[in-house]
Design an enzyme around this catalytic site. Structure first.
Site, mmCIF file in Angstrom:
data_model
loop_
_atom_site.group_PDB
_atom_site.id
_atom_site.type_symbol
_atom_site.label_atom_id
_atom_site.label_comp_id
_atom_site.label_asym_id
_atom_site.label_seq_id
_atom_site.Cartn_x
_atom_site.Cartn_y
_atom_site.Cartn_z
ATOM 1 C CG ASP A 309 1.607 -3.803 -1.713
ATOM 2 O OD1 ASP A 309 0.859 -4.223 -2.603
ATOM 3 O OD2 ASP A 309 2.593 -4.433 -1.276
ATOM 4 C CD GLU A 362 -2.895 -5.783 -2.255
ATOM 5 O OE1 GLU A 362 -3.005 -6.930 -2.714
ATOM 6 O OE2 GLU A 362 -1.879 -5.397 -1.646
#
Length: 639
Positions: A309, A362
């Site tokens: 993330d 990401e």
């Protein structure tokens, strides 16, 4: 106290940043010493005056179980006989200033259910795995030339049980795994399952990096969940957050009264956008903690991959910061040199142990070589979310069809960089929250057109090079935004158009899986060629997806307007017959039923840089897939 379970080499590697299984050394472990069963504890708190262990077993009085400083670099340890799995505990840390802190164990394998915050002793080697066939098969495959269709899920809101209670890992396992398999998904990607205090963080602000959240059960229950998925042929990917952590008092923040896990410089540690603290990625012990954690999920829980993330927050010093709120690196640039080093080390460590793992970035930036090996200067991931494609396509699909001709580049620009990285095309949870509206509600037009637009969008996504990801609810047209505290609106399947969309996504997914041309060459130009990308006035695209065999290809034609186009001529490579093998406007899916039945015979008239041409009907707001008849007949004969 014996140091036999903590060697000098392990200590050296931990403090050097290269102990990638530090969870075997630190934390709480059921053990036997001198013939006595109990639990051995070890914690890194280099600046503490004293560290004790507290729990029900000593009336939360740390003075009765004071830990011994086992290394000059600040690791404390103690063996307590008689303790067992299930006992709760914390560390009582007296700081250098005399303040007393009660901290959860950074390496705890499980924790109390929130709002309680204590750690719990867990035995992690009692589960008997049944996924050997899955792991053996995975070891022989390359993810690059295999289909990958990911179903992104929040375990707490996918489906609720009686009295609207959350389902447990064991209750979710059969429902979710069998559903994903039946729908044609290859993987489930879970929003973070690491222990976290606040439901509204969705798991992205953790306190217990090694603890599968107790919201849904025990560590063994989560093992059962992963095991069940594997037995049903479904891989499991976890969202993982190595960039920042929450500030809750029992967590990592100022763990021993000083900044251990976060940067000492508040300019670097404070993550004001999320109200969290950034990890000090230049500190060797923090690197050992994080990389060990990534490996831990694969070692202990058989996780198939991690989606990392907020990579941009790790890569850039000025990410999310105002001018004057950050300092450049030693070269005067915006790059976080420590973050870059960490990501490369992370990926090298994971792939050294798990060559077939998925490690997905990401990353919303244009950082180069994200999915290239570290040996050539890359970051070492093997996949990256294509955020540019997602943003462009959502912007395009939200336009009224009459205006799309003026924004045609939004639907074609992704091919300027489509093969620069190994991409995943994501339609994730982030796109259906905070006022952005659900995917179906983003679509323009009346009720019918909303569904038709979404079907066309999904068909384009499936045909576009790159692996696929869809957030739960998108498969049946959730109308409202995702709400983490509620279940998906499964009752919508009682309505005709939602039920038909659900069937459409299932059939589209299985069509994708069954046709190698759609996924074998996802990452280079060998798998894709334009036939016509220039018909912007009619908002039509025509292209070819190519498999590894010369005669294995698919012609894809998409009409992004509600106008039926009869007599539309396209170029095709062969003079043989073609069949329409998939049509998003099929009445079974809620469409108008416009299409191209029977054998389609091309003319030997060159068109659109192809040696032959074919006249077809383009349905409204729809995609059609065409295959050469010879290939189709061959598949039938072999089937």
């Amino acid at each position: 106290m014996s140091k036999a379970w903590m060697t000098d080499q392990e200590l050296y590697l931990f403090h050097e940043g290269s102990n990638y299984r530090s969870y075997t050394m630190l934390g709480a472990h059921v053990a036997n010493e001198a013939g006595l069963s109990g639990v051995r504890f070890a914690v890194w708190a280099p600046n503490a005056q004293r560290v004790g262990i507290i729990g029900d077993f000593n009336n939360w009085d740390g003075s009765s179980h004071t830990m011994e400083k086992m290394s000059t670099c600040g690791i404390w340890g103690l063996f307590i006989p008689g303790l067992k799995a299930g006992d709760i505990y914390k560390y009582e840390i007296v700081t250098s200033l005399g303040e007393t802190l009660h901290k959860a164990d950074p390496y705890a394998f499980t924790a109390e259910l929130r709002p309680k915050t204590a750690s719990k002793v867990a035995c992690m080697d009692g589960y008997v795995w049944q996924d050997a066939k899955w792991r053996e098969a995975k070891a022989k495959q390359s993810a690059y030339d295999q289909p990958m269709n990911i179903y992104e899920v929040d375990l707490g809101s996918w489906k609720l049980g009686g009295d609207r209670q959350r389902l447990s890992y064991r209750e979710l396992a059969p429902d979710l795994a069998e559903y994903a398999a039946s729908m044609g998904y290859t993987h489930i990607e879970l929003l973070p399952v690491a222990e976290h205090p606040f439901d509204g963080s969705w798991g992205y602000q953790a306190t217990g990096y090694y603890a599968a959240t107790s919201r849904y059960g025990s560590p063994e229950d989560f093992m059962y969940f992963v095991d069940y998925c594997h037995q049903k042929g479904i891989g499991v990917i976890l969202d993982w957050v190595p960039g920042h952590f929450c500030k809750d008092a029992h967590g990592l923040a100022r763990f021993d009264g000083t900044t251990l896990y976060e940067y000492a410089d508040s300019c670097r540690s404070e993550n004001r956008g999320w109200g969290t603290l950034n990890f000090d990625l230049g500190r060797p012990e923090a690197m050992s903690f994080l990389i060990s954690n990534a490996v831990f999920w694969m070692d202990v829980y058989h996780i198939d991959g991690l989606r990392i993330d907020a990579v941009a927050n790790i890569l850039y010093l000025n990410y999310g910061r105002e001018e004057g709120d950050w300092a450049p690196n030693c070269h005067g640039g915006t790059e976080n040199l420590e973050g870059i080093h960490f990501l490369r080390r992370l990926n090298e460590a994971i792939f050294a142990s798990y060559p077939q793992a998925l490690v997905i970035a990401e990353d919303s930036t244009a950082w180069p070589l994200v999915t290239h090996p570290t040996s050539v200067g890359g970051l070492g991931f093997n996949f990256k979310w294509n955020m540019g494609w997602m943003n462009d396509m959502l912007r395009y699909m939200e336009l009224e069809p009459i205006h799309r001709q003026h924004h045609h580049k939004l639907v074609t620009f992704s091919f300027m960089y489509a093969f620069s990285e190994n991409f995943v095309l994501p339609l994730s949870h982030d796109e259906v929250v905070h006022g952005k509206r659900s995917l179906l509600d983003k679509m323009p037009g009346d009720y019918w057109q909303k569904f038709a637009n979404l079907r066309a969008f999904y068909a384009y996504m499936m045909a576009h090079p790159g692996k696929k990801l869809l957030f739960m609810g998108g498969e049946f047209g959730q109308f409202i935004e995702w709400q983490y505290q509620d279940s998906l609106d499964w009752h919508l399947l009682d309505y005709d158009m939602h039920s038909k969309l659900h069937g459409y996504v299932r059939d589209l997914n299985h069509f994708y899986l069954d046709n190698p041309a759609m996924w074998q060459n996802d990452h280079d130009w060998n798998g894709f060629s334009w036939i016509d990308c220039a018909d912007y006035r009619q908002s039509v695209l025509v292209f070819k997806r190519q498999g590894k065999k010369a005669n294995d290809y698919m012609i894809v034609v998409i009409n992004f307007t509600p106008v039926v186009r009869h007599g539309y001529k396209i170029g095709v490579p062969e003079a043989d017959y073609y069949l329409e093998v998939f049509n998003s406007d099929n009445s079974v899916f809620g469409g108008t039923g416009q299409g191209n039945p029977g054998d389609l015979k091309p003319e030997t008239v060159p068109w659109q840089n192809q040696p032959n041409s074919l006249v077809i009907t383009l349905p409204p707001l729809a995609a059609v897939y065409l295959k050469p008849v010879v290939l189709n007949e061959k598949f039938i004969a072999e089937g």
